[in-house]
Design an enzyme around this catalytic site. Sequence first.
Site, PDB file in Angstrom:
ATOM      1  N   SER A 126      38.446  47.233  43.308  1.00 14.61           N
ATOM      2  CA  SER A 126      39.850  46.927  43.592  1.00 14.61           C
ATOM      3  C   SER A 126      40.658  48.215  43.647  1.00 14.61           C
ATOM      4  CB  SER A 126      40.374  46.041  42.459  1.00 14.61           C
ATOM      5  OG  SER A 126      41.777  45.988  42.465  1.00 14.61           O
ATOM      6  N   TYR A 151      41.075  43.950  32.924  1.00 11.83           N
ATOM      7  CA  TYR A 151      40.491  43.596  34.221  1.00 11.83           C
ATOM      8  C   TYR A 151      40.228  44.867  35.041  1.00 11.83           C
ATOM      9  CZ  TYR A 151      40.307  42.272  39.136  1.00 11.83           C
ATOM     10  OH  TYR A 151      39.932  42.168  40.456  1.00 11.83           O
ATOM     11  N   LYS A 155      36.636  46.963  36.267  1.00  8.26           N
ATOM     12  CA  LYS A 155      36.231  47.366  37.624  1.00  8.26           C
ATOM     13  C   LYS A 155      35.780  48.828  37.622  1.00  8.26           C
ATOM     14  CE  LYS A 155      36.867  43.628  39.974  1.00  8.26           C
ATOM     15  NZ  LYS A 155      35.638  42.876  40.258  1.00  8.26           N
ATOM     16  N   ASP A 297      53.212  46.481  36.821  1.00  8.46           N
ATOM     17  CA  ASP A 297      53.310  46.585  38.281  1.00  8.46           C
ATOM     18  C   ASP A 297      53.675  48.006  38.717  1.00  8.46           C
ATOM     19  OD1 ASP A 297      52.623  44.026  38.882  1.00  8.46           O
ATOM     20  OD2 ASP A 297      54.615  43.368  39.525  1.00  8.46           O
TER      21      ASP A 297
HETATM   22  P1  NAD Z   1      37.315  33.849  42.661  1.00 10.45           P
HETATM   23  O1  NAD Z   1      37.629  33.557  41.231  1.00 10.45           O
HETATM   24  O2  NAD Z   1      37.769  32.898  43.699  1.00 10.45           O
HETATM   25  O3  NAD Z   1      35.730  34.054  42.817  1.00 10.45           O
HETATM   26  C1  NAD Z   1      34.916  34.552  41.787  1.00 10.45           C
HETATM   27  C2  NAD Z   1      33.733  33.612  41.646  1.00 10.45           C
HETATM   28  O4  NAD Z   1      32.874  34.106  40.611  1.00 10.45           O
HETATM   29  C3  NAD Z   1      34.146  32.191  41.249  1.00 10.45           C
HETATM   30  O5  NAD Z   1      33.542  31.269  42.143  1.00 10.45           O
HETATM   31  C4  NAD Z   1      33.618  32.035  39.827  1.00 10.45           C
HETATM   32  O6  NAD Z   1      33.241  30.701  39.561  1.00 10.45           O
HETATM   33  C5  NAD Z   1      32.452  33.011  39.814  1.00 10.45           C
HETATM   34  N1  NAD Z   1      32.106  33.559  38.496  1.00 10.45           N
HETATM   35  C6  NAD Z   1      32.925  34.141  37.599  1.00 10.45           C
HETATM   36  N2  NAD Z   1      32.240  34.530  36.514  1.00 10.45           N
HETATM   37  C7  NAD Z   1      30.936  34.192  36.741  1.00 10.45           C
HETATM   38  C8  NAD Z   1      29.746  34.333  35.990  1.00 10.45           C
HETATM   39  N3  NAD Z   1      29.743  34.879  34.773  1.00 10.45           N
HETATM   40  N4  NAD Z   1      28.590  33.896  36.522  1.00 10.45           N
HETATM   41  C9  NAD Z   1      28.571  33.318  37.750  1.00 10.45           C
HETATM   42  N5  NAD Z   1      29.666  33.143  38.502  1.00 10.45           N
HETATM   43  C10 NAD Z   1      30.841  33.587  38.004  1.00 10.45           C
HETATM   44  O7  NAD Z   1      37.862  35.318  42.966  1.00 10.45           O
HETATM   45  P2  NAD Z   1      37.967  36.106  44.341  1.00 10.45           P
HETATM   46  O8  NAD Z   1      39.405  36.324  44.630  1.00 10.45           O
HETATM   47  O9  NAD Z   1      37.108  35.501  45.363  1.00 10.45           O
HETATM   48  O10 NAD Z   1      37.384  37.514  43.890  1.00 10.45           O
HETATM   49  C11 NAD Z   1      36.022  37.869  44.077  1.00 10.45           C
HETATM   50  C12 NAD Z   1      35.771  39.255  43.500  1.00 10.45           C
HETATM   51  O11 NAD Z   1      36.652  40.186  44.126  1.00 10.45           O
HETATM   52  C13 NAD Z   1      36.065  39.356  41.994  1.00 10.45           C
HETATM   53  O12 NAD Z   1      35.107  40.224  41.411  1.00 10.45           O
HETATM   54  C14 NAD Z   1      37.438  39.978  41.947  1.00 10.45           C
HETATM   55  O13 NAD Z   1      37.662  40.682  40.755  1.00 10.45           O
HETATM   56  C15 NAD Z   1      37.375  40.916  43.143  1.00 10.45           C
HETATM   57  N6  NAD Z   1      38.702  41.251  43.672  1.00 10.45           N
HETATM   58  C16 NAD Z   1      39.573  40.249  44.021  1.00 10.45           C
HETATM   59  C17 NAD Z   1      40.844  40.568  44.486  1.00 10.45           C
HETATM   60  C18 NAD Z   1      41.811  39.471  44.845  1.00 10.45           C
HETATM   61  O14 NAD Z   1      43.002  39.751  44.966  1.00 10.45           O
HETATM   62  N7  NAD Z   1      41.395  38.224  45.055  1.00 10.45           N
HETATM   63  C19 NAD Z   1      41.218  41.912  44.594  1.00 10.45           C
HETATM   64  C20 NAD Z   1      40.321  42.908  44.258  1.00 10.45           C
HETATM   65  C21 NAD Z   1      39.052  42.559  43.794  1.00 10.45           C
HETATM   66  C1  UD1 Z   2      47.424  42.096  41.203  1.00  9.40           C
HETATM   67  C2  UD1 Z   2      46.842  42.817  40.013  1.00  9.40           C
HETATM   68  C3  UD1 Z   2      45.657  43.662  40.473  1.00  9.40           C
HETATM   69  C4  UD1 Z   2      44.635  42.784  41.162  1.00  9.40           C
HETATM   70  C5  UD1 Z   2      45.308  42.028  42.299  1.00  9.40           C
HETATM   71  C6  UD1 Z   2      44.379  41.051  42.927  1.00  9.40           C
HETATM   72  C7  UD1 Z   2      48.675  43.143  38.424  1.00  9.40           C
HETATM   73  C8  UD1 Z   2      49.570  44.126  37.758  1.00  9.40           C
HETATM   74  N1  UD1 Z   2      47.862  43.630  39.380  1.00  9.40           N
HETATM   75  O1  UD1 Z   2      47.855  43.056  42.154  1.00  9.40           O
HETATM   76  O2  UD1 Z   2      45.062  44.299  39.361  1.00  9.40           O
HETATM   77  O3  UD1 Z   2      43.569  43.571  41.663  1.00  9.40           O
HETATM   78  O4  UD1 Z   2      46.444  41.301  41.810  1.00  9.40           O
HETATM   79  O5  UD1 Z   2      44.130  39.971  42.086  1.00  9.40           O
HETATM   80  O6  UD1 Z   2      48.681  41.960  38.099  1.00  9.40           O
HETATM   81  N2  UD1 Z   2      55.210  39.312  42.993  1.00  9.40           N
HETATM   82  C9  UD1 Z   2      56.450  38.709  42.842  1.00  9.40           C
HETATM   83  N3  UD1 Z   2      56.483  37.404  42.414  1.00  9.40           N
HETATM   84  C10 UD1 Z   2      55.359  36.684  42.138  1.00  9.40           C
HETATM   85  C11 UD1 Z   2      54.084  37.317  42.301  1.00  9.40           C
HETATM   86  C12 UD1 Z   2      54.051  38.639  42.721  1.00  9.40           C
HETATM   87  O7  UD1 Z   2      57.475  39.321  43.075  1.00  9.40           O
HETATM   88  O8  UD1 Z   2      55.456  35.516  41.735  1.00  9.40           O
HETATM   89  C13 UD1 Z   2      55.160  40.708  43.495  1.00  9.40           C
HETATM   90  C14 UD1 Z   2      54.522  41.703  42.539  1.00  9.40           C
HETATM   91  O9  UD1 Z   2      55.469  42.237  41.661  1.00  9.40           O
HETATM   92  C15 UD1 Z   2      53.941  42.737  43.524  1.00  9.40           C
HETATM   93  C16 UD1 Z   2      53.570  41.899  44.747  1.00  9.40           C
HETATM   94  O10 UD1 Z   2      54.334  40.706  44.647  1.00  9.40           O
HETATM   95  O11 UD1 Z   2      54.948  43.641  43.909  1.00  9.40           O
HETATM   96  C17 UD1 Z   2      52.097  41.536  44.806  1.00  9.40           C
HETATM   97  O12 UD1 Z   2      51.703  40.936  43.583  1.00  9.40           O
HETATM   98  P1  UD1 Z   2      50.239  40.309  43.368  1.00  9.40           P
HETATM   99  O13 UD1 Z   2      49.906  39.385  44.471  1.00  9.40           O
HETATM  100  O14 UD1 Z   2      50.184  39.766  41.973  1.00  9.40           O
HETATM  101  O15 UD1 Z   2      49.261  41.554  43.523  1.00  9.40           O
HETATM  102  P2  UD1 Z   2      49.278  42.976  42.780  1.00  9.40           P
HETATM  103  O16 UD1 Z   2      50.261  43.019  41.691  1.00  9.40           O
HETATM  104  O17 UD1 Z   2      49.364  44.012  43.828  1.00  9.40           O
END
Ligand code: NAD
Ligand code: UD1
Length: 340
Positions: A126, A151, A155, A297
């Site tokens: 991330s 979290y 990573k 943030d």
């Molecule tokens: P998500 O929660 O939808 O998907 C994660 C999946 O992993 C889920 O289906 C959950 O059931 C499974 N899981 C969790 N722990 C497990 C375990 N111990 N064993 C087996 N399965 C397990 O999340 P996502 O948004 O699809 O994210 C996927 C990956 O990308 C994650 O590692 C997350 O940290 C990373 N990531 C997500 C974002 C985002 O904004 N969505 C941003 C950066 C990185």
């Molecule tokens: C967040 C996480 C980041 C993670 C990412 C994906 C934090 C501090 N960071 O990123 O570690 O990798 O999600 O899961 O939580 N916002 C509002 N109102 C809301 C929600 C969000 O104003 O109800 C604003 C936030 O302040 C930010 C932007 O929207 O400026 C995006 O927020 P968000 O979607 O939560 O993502 P990040 O904070 O970038």
Amino acid sequence: MKQTILITGGAGYIGSHTCLEFLAAGHDIVVFDNLCNSSLESLRRVKELSGREFPFVAADIRDRAALDALFKTYAIDAVIHFAGLKAVGESVEKPLLYYDNNIAGSITLFEAMQAAGVKTVVFSSSATVYGDPASVPIREDFPVGATTNPYGRGKLIVEQILGDLAISDPEWRIALLRYFNPVGAHKSGRIGEDPRGIPNNLMPYIAQVAVGRREYLNVWGNDYPTPDGTGVRDYIHVVDLAQGHVKAVEKLAAGPGVRIWNLGTGCGYSVVEMAQAFEKASGHPVPYQFAPRRAGDIAQCWADPALAERELGWKARRGLDEMCEDTWRWQSLNPQGFEE
Ligand code: NAD
Ligand code: UD1
């Protein structure tokens, strides 16, 4: 070359979209997920959309025996490792749970891979590993480490573990993909993000306001040093992101080592711009009010995606309107997510 890909966390938001893209590219997949934050329904819909069957193993990545059995049953070429918990606030309240699931779980997975001789892995990292960047856009060689929560630290630690693994055994082929802010949904409106409870992230929250499930959006802070005072992020369509994984696996076939790629668009949008874009795409109002900043943030964050374009031949193609339209289609067709 056709490969068999193990997708941990494949039932989740990014995982389900990535399953579809690997199937579309002609690969075989095996999905491994304990369904702690997802449902079987997403995989049923992946099968429906792709017209393909694939094996699903319901188990935890901390379960070494389940992983060993999987590697014995299927000839896996590469692993895409999505499985993990992702709620930043919850990670502050339950650090041991997060470190156990996300770090110990990853170690167990890598041990099982090593034992099976499977040494190609793509890890979901991330942009949070960059902390609060000194400048934007963010390149892969920017310093990492100023993470603000368990979290994010998890990573970074898994990135470092993979780096050490590559030093210990030069046969490993490792991609660390640093995602910016994934949003959007598959064009069909059949799969998308289905957060449990009140969404923390911006886009699912806005979508629930537009569909009438929530009254208004709280904009966390309007006094940031950005053009309109609200936070700026690099939102990337989940299908573009998923396609980046296919490119990364194909690139790893070229040789061993650790590669790091940002997956972002290179464009930043503010919170208010996002609410306005969503109103336009959905035709529904997204009322908002300003509220104090959210702890942890940063003001602004967007990618320099040039390295991925140069090395992977990958570039995000879907713009903000498409991200909002696709999120809206998913949200309006499935107002209660996968529960129906
Ligand atoms: P998500 O929660 O939808 O998907 C994660 C999946 O992993 C889920 O289906 C959950 O059931 C499974 N899981 C969790 N722990 C497990 C375990 N111990 N064993 C087996 N399965 C397990 O999340 P996502 O948004 O699809 O994210 C996927 C990956 O990308 C994650 O590692 C997350 O940290 C990373 N990531 C997500 C974002 C985002 O904004 N969505 C941003 C950066 C990185
Ligand atoms: C967040 C996480 C980041 C993670 C990412 C994906 C934090 C501090 N960071 O990123 O570690 O990798 O999600 O899961 O939580 N916002 C509002 N109102 C809301 C929600 C969000 O104003 O109800 C604003 C936030 O302040 C930010 C932007 O929207 O400026 C995006 O927020 P968000 O979607 O939560 O993502 P990040 O904070 O970038």
